[in-house]
Design a protein around this motif. Structure first.
Motif, PDB file in Angstrom:
ATOM      1  N   PHE A   1       8.600   2.946  12.499  1.00 15.27           N
ATOM      2  CA  PHE A   1       8.491   4.284  12.176  1.00 15.27           C
ATOM      3  C   PHE A   1       8.854   5.166  13.546  1.00 15.27           C
ATOM      4  O   PHE A   1       8.042   5.997  13.699  1.00 15.27           O
ATOM      5  CB  PHE A   1       7.082   4.818  11.521  1.00 15.27           C
TER       6      PHE A   1
ATOM      7  N   LYS B   1       2.834   5.356   7.036  1.00 15.64           N
ATOM      8  CA  LYS B   1       2.878   4.906   8.631  1.00 15.64           C
ATOM      9  C   LYS B   1       1.380   4.775   8.725  1.00 15.64           C
ATOM     10  O   LYS B   1       0.671   4.056   9.301  1.00 15.64           O
ATOM     11  CB  LYS B   1       3.399   5.786   9.733  1.00 15.64           C
TER      12      LYS B   1
ATOM     13  N   ARG C   1       6.574   9.467   4.249  1.00 14.20           N
ATOM     14  CA  ARG C   1       6.648   8.470   5.305  1.00 14.20           C
ATOM     15  C   ARG C   1       5.504   8.639   6.285  1.00 14.20           C
ATOM     16  O   ARG C   1       5.143   7.528   6.806  1.00 14.20           O
ATOM     17  CB  ARG C   1       8.116   8.729   5.914  1.00 14.20           C
ATOM     18  N   THR C   2       5.148   9.947   6.854  1.00 10.94           N
ATOM     19  CA  THR C   2       4.124  10.022   7.564  1.00 10.94           C
ATOM     20  C   THR C   2       2.683   9.327   6.877  1.00 10.94           C
ATOM     21  O   THR C   2       1.940   8.624   7.746  1.00 10.94           O
ATOM     22  CB  THR C   2       3.812  11.230   8.083  1.00 10.94           C
TER      23      THR C   2
END
Length: 209
Positions: free
Chosen positions: A26, A43, A39-40
């Motif tokens: 990432f 991660k 996505r954040t």
């Protein structure tokens, strides 16, 4: 004194190696604590914390290795030349998958002599046996196999906008591919940029769509 056989020591080793790999995967996300997008949050959730149990650590390792890293199996170091390879020219590999089947196989398309722009949003298209292609000024090629000539040309024209102007021309040609392509709606999932083409072992940067 450090007990090298203890779980706490092993846990620290696992944490360092695993979190380094997650941050590398990432690399476009600098923060380790954001959760404002999918996505954040993914991660942040995959990073191993000191408070994690052995089972939590194992689950994070399994999901990261099997759920995410296997996406890297597609070879994105392109040889997109028609006659003579130019191995150190910048290239972008655009990875497509079937629109209604995110677990389908990867279908890469390549843009040689890419100009480096990150303002790139490739179009969806229907895959088929009609190819549109352009032989660029250094014998590199931009091409797409689609359901119709118009559909293939749409993708090629968009890709040409990101080819370095020194190599770009608009001589779009058409042909029929003698292959049993499955007709399917394709959606872009990511793009990998290689500043030195296949000489790079890993992409310089990556975009997700």
């Amino acid at each position: 004194m450090i007990n090298y056989n203890s779980w706490n020591f092993t846990k620290k080793l696992i944490k360092v190696g695993h979190n380094r790999a997650v941050r590398s995967h990432f690399r476009d996300i600098k923060s380790d604590s954001r959760r404002d997008t999918g996505r954040t949050a993914l991660k942040t959730g995959l990073l191993i914390d000191d408070k994690d149990s052995a089972l939590e650590i194992l689950n994070k390792q399994i999901y990261f290795r099997l759920g995410l890293q296997r996406e890297e199996a597609v070879g994105t170091n392109p040889w997109a030349w028609s006659t003579k390879p130019m191995p150190d020219n910048p290239q972008l590999c655009v990875v497509y998958r079937m629109k209604n089947n995110r677990k389908s196989g990867n279908y890469p398309l390549y843009i040689p002599n890419y100009n480096g722009s990150k303002s790139f949003n490739p179009p969806e298209f229907k895959k088929g046996t009609r190819m549109a292609y352009v032989i660029l000024n250094d014998n590199s090629r931009v091409s797409c196999n689609a359901f119709s000539e118009l559909e293939a040309e749409k993708v090629v024209k968009y890709f040409l906008r990101f080819v370095n102007s020194r190599f770009r021309n608009n001589d779009i040609r058409h042909t029929k591919v003698n292959a049993n392509y499955i007709v399917a709606d394709m959606k872009p999932v990511r793009a990998d940029f290689y500043s030195k083409g296949p000489i790079n072992s890993t992409p310089d940067w990556r975009l997700y769509f």
